[in-house]
Design an enzyme around this catalytic site. Structure first.
Site, short mmCIF file in Angstrom:
data_model
loop_
_atom_site.label_atom_id
_atom_site.label_comp_id
_atom_site.label_asym_id
_atom_site.label_seq_id
_atom_site.Cartn_x
_atom_site.Cartn_y
_atom_site.Cartn_z
N ARG A 188 0.83 -1.22 0.00
CA ARG A 188 0.00 0.00 0.00
C ARG A 188 0.86 1.26 0.00
O ARG A 188 0.51 2.27 -0.63
CB ARG A 188 -0.92 -0.02 1.23
CG ARG A 188 -1.92 1.13 1.29
CD ARG A 188 -2.96 0.88 2.37
NE ARG A 188 -3.93 1.96 2.42
CZ ARG A 188 -4.09 2.78 3.45
NH1 ARG A 188 -3.32 2.66 4.53
NH2 ARG A 188 -5.01 3.72 3.43
N HIS B 71 -6.05 -6.34 -1.44
CA HIS B 71 -6.87 -6.45 -0.22
C HIS B 71 -7.13 -7.91 0.16
O HIS B 71 -7.92 -8.18 1.06
CB HIS B 71 -8.18 -5.69 -0.37
CG HIS B 71 -8.00 -4.20 -0.28
ND1 HIS B 71 -9.04 -3.31 -0.39
CD2 HIS B 71 -6.89 -3.44 -0.09
CE1 HIS B 71 -8.58 -2.06 -0.27
NE2 HIS B 71 -7.28 -2.12 -0.10
N ASN C 14 -4.12 8.97 4.29
CA ASN C 14 -2.87 8.43 4.85
C ASN C 14 -2.79 8.54 6.37
O ASN C 14 -2.10 7.74 7.02
CB ASN C 14 -1.67 9.19 4.26
CG ASN C 14 -1.45 8.90 2.79
OD1 ASN C 14 -1.81 7.84 2.29
ND2 ASN C 14 -0.87 9.86 2.07
N HIS D 174 0.40 4.29 -2.58
CA HIS D 174 0.11 5.66 -2.16
C HIS D 174 1.25 6.62 -2.52
O HIS D 174 1.03 7.83 -2.64
CB HIS D 174 -0.18 5.71 -0.65
CG HIS D 174 -1.57 5.29 -0.32
ND1 HIS D 174 -2.36 5.97 0.58
CD2 HIS D 174 -2.34 4.28 -0.78
CE1 HIS D 174 -3.55 5.38 0.66
NE2 HIS D 174 -3.55 4.35 -0.15
#
Length: 324
Positions: free
Chosen positions: A64, A195, A96, A68
């Protein structure tokens, strides 16, 4: 006169071609550190394996973190920068804040690499390699990471806030966000499959499990309510639940099987299978774990290509959280 103009034109074309060639030469390459830091990748891998063996959830966090990073200013390690007089950190953007993690693992990897070859390997490349090593450590695919990214001297909290996906996003919004970064709807579904591992905080799925909607399995919602009280407060909001209830620590295709059963934890998960244009992709991945894993590797490589700083652009940070 005509001859002079044609000479100037020819010179311009040659100059343009030279510039174009130099831009092409500055692209990423899997062999970028072969001569300057041949032990870089094994050094990073050792740190990542150790971190994931201590905490399986860290694998999801590192994947992740790369995502990001790449979605804001490109894959430039801007997400690692702390607040300073000249930097408004991306870490405090809503998507975040108190959520993105793994910074300490990247710092440790950077520290170890600096011991081997100081000032050579960028934080942006370490984040990219860490995501690959994290995936492989929990049974996910591996892939050849292209290298040569350099680190930004800026961050953009505003771009993080505007461009990073939200857990409330509908399908069209998600497709649009990924398209803006050069990624297809299929890439979006594929990358959402990360996920299959990791956890989410109660505040991100409370609305979904208490709204008695038709797109959530009643038994699943009831089970999730036990770990996520309806009352919103600081303690309750931080309670964690696995994004994949079935095999929360293994990288597999159960995430997609869950969506077909209306057992997606986040609203932004379930919209991938909700009568829309991506239903067929979810169905395909639910039946073909090999296809999912190979597509995931390809999509991660593609994501790692988003607007890197190369050549003389950017810097090599000594410490990932600050500019030299």
């Amino acid at each position: 006169m005509a001859h002079r103009i044609s000479s100037i034109t020819a010179g311009f074309i040659v100059t343009t071609l030279v510039l174009f060639a130099s831009i092409c030469d500055a692209q990423l390459s899997s062999s970028f550190y072969d001569s300057t830091c041949p032990n870089a990748l094994t050094t990073i891998r050792t740190v990542i394996r150790s971190a994931v063996s201590k905490e399986r959830r860290m694998a999801a966090s590192l994947i992740r973190l790369h995502f990001h990073d790449c979605f804001v200013q490109g894959c430039d390690a801007s997400i690692l920068l702390d607040d300073s007089s000249s930097i408004e950190s991306e870490k405090t953007a809503p998507q975040n804040f108190n959520s993105v993690r793994g910074f300490n693992v990247i710092d440790q990897a950077k520290s170890e690499v600096e011991k081997v070859c100081p000032g050579v390997v960028s934080c942006a490349d370490i984040v990219a390699v860490a995501a690959r090593d994290a995936s492989f450590a929990v049974g996910g695919p591996s892939w050849t990471v292209k290298l040569g990214r350099r680190d930004s001297t800026t961050a953009s909290k505003s771009e993080a806030t505007s461009d990073l996906p939200l857990f409330t996003d509908d399908l069209n919004t998600l497709i649009s966000r990924f398209s803006k970064k050069g990624l297809t709807a299929r890439d979006m579904v594929t990358l959402s499959g990360a996920h299959t591992i990791g956890q989410a905080q109660c505040f991100t799925f409370r609305g979904r499990i208490y709204n008695n909607a038709s797109d959530i399995d009643a038994g699943f919602a009831s089970a999730r309510r036990r770990g996520c009280p309806s009352l919103s407060n600081n303690d309750n909001d931080k309670k964690l639940a696995a994004l994949d209830l079935v095999t929360p620590n293994s990288f597999d295709n159960n995430y997609f099987k869950n969506l077909i059963q209306k057992k997606g934890l986040l609203q932004s998960d379930q919209v991938l299978f909700s009568g829309g244009s991506t239903d067929s992709i979810v169905s395909e991945y639910s039946k073909n774990p090999t296809t999912f894993k190979s597509d995931f590797a390809a999509a991660m490589i593609k994501m790692g290509d988003i607007e890197p700083l190369t050549g003389s652009a950017g810097i090599i940070r000594k410490i990932c959280s600050s500019i030299n």
